[in-house]
Design an enzyme around this catalytic site. Structure first.
Site, PDB file in Angstrom:
ATOM      1  N   GLN A  94      32.823  49.205  24.730  1.00 54.17           N
ATOM      2  CA  GLN A  94      31.394  49.085  24.457  1.00 54.17           C
ATOM      3  C   GLN A  94      31.117  48.418  23.117  1.00 54.17           C
ATOM      4  OE1 GLN A  94      29.793  53.030  24.917  1.00 54.17           O
ATOM      5  NE2 GLN A  94      29.358  52.726  27.095  1.00 54.17           N
ATOM      6  N   SER A 116      25.858  42.584  25.975  1.00 54.96           N
ATOM      7  CA  SER A 116      24.809  43.607  25.906  1.00 54.96           C
ATOM      8  C   SER A 116      24.066  43.561  24.582  1.00 54.96           C
ATOM      9  CB  SER A 116      25.418  44.995  26.122  1.00 54.96           C
ATOM     10  OG  SER A 116      25.835  45.157  27.463  1.00 54.96           O
ATOM     11  N   TYR A 118      26.970  43.511  38.373  1.00 58.41           N
ATOM     12  CA  TYR A 118      26.285  42.222  38.408  1.00 58.41           C
ATOM     13  C   TYR A 118      26.139  41.741  39.847  1.00 58.41           C
ATOM     14  CZ  TYR A 118      27.153  41.820  33.406  1.00 58.41           C
ATOM     15  OH  TYR A 118      27.175  42.038  32.056  1.00 58.41           O
ATOM     16  N   ASP A 153      31.125  44.640  23.380  1.00 57.53           N
ATOM     17  CA  ASP A 153      30.261  44.075  24.423  1.00 57.53           C
ATOM     18  C   ASP A 153      29.152  43.214  23.820  1.00 57.53           C
ATOM     19  OD1 ASP A 153      28.806  43.474  26.644  1.00 57.53           O
ATOM     20  OD2 ASP A 153      28.399  45.548  27.239  1.00 57.53           O
ATOM     21  N   ARG A 158      33.399  45.514  31.195  1.00 53.12           N
ATOM     22  CA  ARG A 158      32.325  46.476  30.941  1.00 53.12           C
ATOM     23  C   ARG A 158      32.852  47.885  31.217  1.00 53.12           C
ATOM     24  NH1 ARG A 158      26.864  44.142  31.316  1.00 53.12           N
ATOM     25  NH2 ARG A 158      26.786  42.776  29.514  1.00 53.12           N
TER      26      ARG A 158
END
Length: 379
Positions: free
Chosen positions: A127, A133, A228, A130, A122
């Site tokens: 991005q 997400s 997380y 990802d 991450r």
């Protein structure tokens, strides 16, 4: 290099790893793309649309996989699918390798290099890769729609000649990507939204979306790594449950998203709490595939317990297969083009994205976090 996209076989799965538009861009990059017949059917992409994009349609999973240098999938392959794959080929998919040591063993026996979409770091430059997400956003949105559909009342405040209807109350557990999208969607529909998360730093995000943040005060015990929750203390969970008991009685819908990587999902809603909820209220358990956050959730089913509807849908993104496949295809193709070109893989073993997402290579498990989790499970 030949890329293969087989038809997904996991239950509740309607997504496909590549869409025709992404196939077209990959073919332009010099790859050959083989797609199993009807692989995109559940996502409303026809074989003809793949052929128009430059793919070769092949009938049968063995024929699709056997000659491929690279296999792109949504879910981890079965042992039979791994047997069909070429020795020394490359696999990219969701593996959740710490939950599937038997898959790791099968991949290593065939010296298949596997990259896991759930292990992509991450970081800002990853991005576009990802998938966690992109899919969680859709899941959060869909969870609210499922809850609203099962609820016997509307979400927004409504003033009519016959009287005023007060807005529904939604309680969201977890303010990660899915939880934040659930908050935003519920607010757009006019509900009063409250949310709780073990990470106090999420308060600002919740409040920016119009939700009220409920925080457990005066207790430590939450270990957070990479954004997380890795570990939550028993004391924290007890305090959290005490707080939830007082709030869930007022909720019309509760949406749970809480996961702890490498462990069973924590029970946040006990049977006692379900019994305390208003008749006709709804729980959407988004963690049901990892054991569930509600003690009464049933995997793959919607049940009614103590007058409360409990939705245990295990694959919410798959209920939006067009968008889910489109986003996933962009994620996985971006990772592929980062790792390789049409001439072959770069094998930049110490590069952050490569190192973070590579699970197996040259017959060995090479992913540090997966090794750590499996060692704890099998000391």
């Amino acid at each position: 290099m030949k890329i293969a996209v087989p038809k997904e076989t996991k239950s509740f799965e309607r997504r496909v790893a590549l869409t025709p538009s992404v196939v077209k861009s990959i073919v332009k990059s010099g790859f050959t793309c083989i797609v199993e017949s009807s692989a995109g059917e559940e996502s409303y992409f026809s074989d003809a649309s793949y052929e128009d994009a430059g793919a070769v349609i092949v009938y049968g999973t063995p024929q699709t996989l056997s000659g491929a240098d690279i296999v792109l999938m949504v879910n981890a392959p079965t042992s039979q699918e791994i047997n069909f794959m070429k020795d020394g080929s490359v696999l990219i998919c969701y593996l959740y390798a710490y939950t599937a040591p038997e898959v790791i063993d099968a991949l290593n026996k065939k010296r298949i290099t596997a990259f896991s979409m759930d292990a992509v770091p991450r970081i800002s430059r990853a991005q576009k890769m990802d998938a966690l997400s992109s899919q969680a956003n859709l899941a959060g949105y869909k969870s609210v729609l499922l809850g609203a559909n099962a609820l016997g009342r509307i979400f927004p405040l409504m003033m009519t000649a016959a009287g005023t209807i007060t807005p529904s109350r939604v309680l969201v557990f977890g303010a990660g990507v899915a939880g934040l999208q659930a908050i935003a969607t519920a607010k757009r529909l006019g509900a009063v939204v409250e949310a709780t998360d073990v990470r106090p730093e999420t308060r600002e995000q919740v409040e920016s979306l119009g939700g009220r943040f409920i925080q457990v005060e005066g207790v430590e015990g939450v270990k957070v790594e990479g954004g997380y929750a890795r570990e939550v203390s028993a004391d924290y969970l007890q305090k959290q449950q005490e707080l939830i008991k007082s709030r869930i009685k007022e909720a019309d819908i509760a949406i749970t998203t809480a996961l702890v990587i490498g462990r069973k999902a924590p029970i946040l809603i006990t049977e006692e709490m379900v019994r305390s909820m208003k008749p006709g209220s709804v729980i959407v358990d988004m963690a049901v595939e990892s054991g569930g956050n509600c003690a009464l959730s049933v995997f793959g089913k919607t049940v009614v317990e103590h007058g409360v509807t409990i939705i245990g849908e295990p694959n919410l993104p798959s209920l939006l297969p067009v968008n889910a496949s489109e986003l996933y295809a962009k994620n996985i193709s971006t990772l592929l083009l980062h790792l390789a070109n049409s001439s072959g893989f770069k094998w930049e073993m110490e590069e952050e994205i490569t190192k973070g997402s590579m699970i197996t290579h040259d017959g060995e498990l090479v992913h540090g976090f997966t090794k750590e989790i499996l060692a704890k499970k099998n000391p």
